[in-house]
Design a protein around this motif. Structure first.
Motif, PDB file in Angstrom:
ATOM      1  N   GLY A  45      -3.643  -6.712   3.021  1.00  0.00           N
ATOM      2  CA  GLY A  45      -4.465  -6.381   1.847  1.00  0.00           C
ATOM      3  C   GLY A  45      -3.579  -6.326   0.611  1.00  0.00           C
ATOM      4  N   LYS A  46      -4.207  -6.121  -0.540  1.00  0.00           N
ATOM      5  CA  LYS A  46      -3.432  -6.063  -1.790  1.00  0.00           C
ATOM      6  C   LYS A  46      -2.612  -4.783  -1.880  1.00  0.00           C
ATOM      7  CE  LYS A  46      -6.455  -8.846  -4.694  1.00  0.00           C
ATOM      8  NZ  LYS A  46      -7.635  -8.870  -3.783  1.00  0.00           N
ATOM      9  N   PHE A 151      -9.385  -2.541  10.811  1.00  0.00           N
ATOM     10  CA  PHE A 151     -10.760  -3.008  10.608  1.00  0.00           C
ATOM     11  C   PHE A 151     -11.711  -2.117  11.404  1.00  0.00           C
ATOM     12  CE2 PHE A 151      -9.642  -7.531   9.155  1.00  0.00           C
ATOM     13  CZ  PHE A 151     -10.215  -7.355   7.907  1.00  0.00           C
ATOM     14  N   THR A 171     -17.079  -5.199   3.558  1.00  0.00           N
ATOM     15  CA  THR A 171     -15.713  -5.685   3.780  1.00  0.00           C
ATOM     16  C   THR A 171     -15.644  -7.195   3.565  1.00  0.00           C
ATOM     17  OG1 THR A 171     -15.346  -3.927   5.378  1.00  0.00           O
ATOM     18  CG2 THR A 171     -13.869  -5.828   5.516  1.00  0.00           C
TER      19      THR A 171
HETATM   20  C1  GLP Z   1      -8.765  -5.160   4.859  1.00  0.00           C
HETATM   21  C2  GLP Z   1      -7.629  -4.768   5.807  1.00  0.00           C
HETATM   22  C3  GLP Z   1      -7.286  -3.298   5.653  1.00  0.00           C
HETATM   23  C4  GLP Z   1      -7.077  -2.976   4.174  1.00  0.00           C
HETATM   24  C5  GLP Z   1      -8.340  -3.261   3.411  1.00  0.00           C
HETATM   25  C6  GLP Z   1      -8.232  -2.942   1.927  1.00  0.00           C
HETATM   26  O1  GLP Z   1      -9.975  -4.728   5.333  1.00  0.00           O
HETATM   27  N1  GLP Z   1      -7.944  -5.035   7.181  1.00  0.00           N
HETATM   28  O2  GLP Z   1      -6.129  -3.014   6.423  1.00  0.00           O
HETATM   29  O3  GLP Z   1      -6.703  -1.632   4.043  1.00  0.00           O
HETATM   30  O4  GLP Z   1      -8.620  -4.651   3.544  1.00  0.00           O
HETATM   31  O5  GLP Z   1      -7.732  -4.041   1.226  1.00  0.00           O
HETATM   32  P1  GLP Z   1      -7.016  -3.937  -0.179  1.00  0.00           P
HETATM   33  O6  GLP Z   1      -5.698  -3.308   0.088  1.00  0.00           O
HETATM   34  O7  GLP Z   1      -6.879  -5.359  -0.630  1.00  0.00           O
HETATM   35  O8  GLP Z   1      -7.877  -3.101  -1.051  1.00  0.00           O
END
Ligand code: GLP
Length: 251
Positions: A45-46, A151, A171
């Motif tokens: 993720g970011k 997830f 998601t």
């Molecule tokens: C996805 C990943 C997670 C992550 C989430 C949030 O669902 N599987 O591990 O925490 O995205 O993403 P971001 O960090 O881009 O907000």
């Protein structure tokens, strides 16, 4: 509800990641000095990007070696080959592994191309590999808008293990821009379970920005429930939230 989960709010994500990376580097050194490899649970993720940038900086400065680090990623999209740019394997290679001295054999990421026939055995083997490594010393987490860790979407039991999961519509919507459209986003993934994650000896959950403020508050101060899998962290003895001001603004 509990107020015992430690929260550290930083001026910005760079400060937060600098603090955490320093701690993780020290943990790796201490564990390596004790004569065994350090086992890190990693996230995508970011959110973790500035953390990985900081680990790379420490590595380049000679302060952190991954030569005796084993890694286990939380999850992987089902149906994406490892060389697809949105696969978590490609993400990890791009954002961390290709910049540090980790032996390829030390990296573990669920195989998104495992067919349905081999899926159950693959998930069991993933759990077994974590156990054989001695368990996870440090687990990094982000948080999705549904409150998921890994997830583990709403409804994921407290004792769930690595398995196939169906992605929540929220998601998939959040992932749509990077995939170039909702229809390109996989519908399923393999994810460590809540039970797998909660067995890590030390956990840090990172969250940045206003968009995460409400779910961060819910996870920290709301009921402990499988509707928000991050709320299970309230019952972990060594989990800490690292937030920037915006993500902590509703606390
Ligand atoms: C996805 C990943 C997670 C992550 C989430 C949030 O669902 N599987 O591990 O925490 O995205 O993403 P971001 O960090 O881009 O907000």
């Amino acid at each position: 509800m509990t107020d015992s989960l430690p929260v550290r709010v930083f001026a910005d994500r760079t400060d937060a990641c600098r603090a955490l990376a320093t701690e993780v580097a020290a943990l790796v050194r201490t564990i390596n000095d004790s004569g065994r490899p350090a086992v890190l649970g990693l996230a995508t993720g970011k959110t973790p990007l500035p953390f990985y940038a900081e680990l790379i900086r420490l590595h380049c400065a000679g302060e952190l070696s991954f030569a005796r680090v084993l890694t286990f990623n939380l999850d992987e999209y089902l149906g994406l080959p490892g060389d697809h740019p949105e696969s978590y394997r490609a993400f990890m290679q791009r954002e961390l592994f290709s910049h540090v001295d980790i032996p390829a054999a030390n990296v573990h990421i669920p195989d998104g191309m495992i067919g349905s026939a081999g899926l159950e055995a693959h998930c069991k083997a993933y759990e077994e590999a974590i156990r054989a490594a001695g368990g996870i010393d440090f687990q990094l987490l982000g948080i999705g808008r549904t409150g998921h860790i890994g997830f583990n979407e709403p409804g994921s039991p407290r004792d769930s293990r690595t398995r196939m999961v169906e992605l929540d519509p929220v998601t998939r919507q959040d992932a749509a821009p990077s995939f170039g459209g909702l229809e390109q986003v996989p519908t399923h993934a393999i994810s460590m379970g809540c039970g797998t994650i909660l067995e890590a000896r030390k956990i840090a959950l990172l969250a940045w920005g206003q968009a995460k403020a409400a779910i961060v508050r819910e996870a920290l101060t709301g009921p402990i429930t499988d509707r928000v899998s991050a709320s299970f962290l309230q019952e972990h003895g060594d989990a800490t939230f690292y937030l920037d001001r915006e993500a902590g603004s509703l606390l």
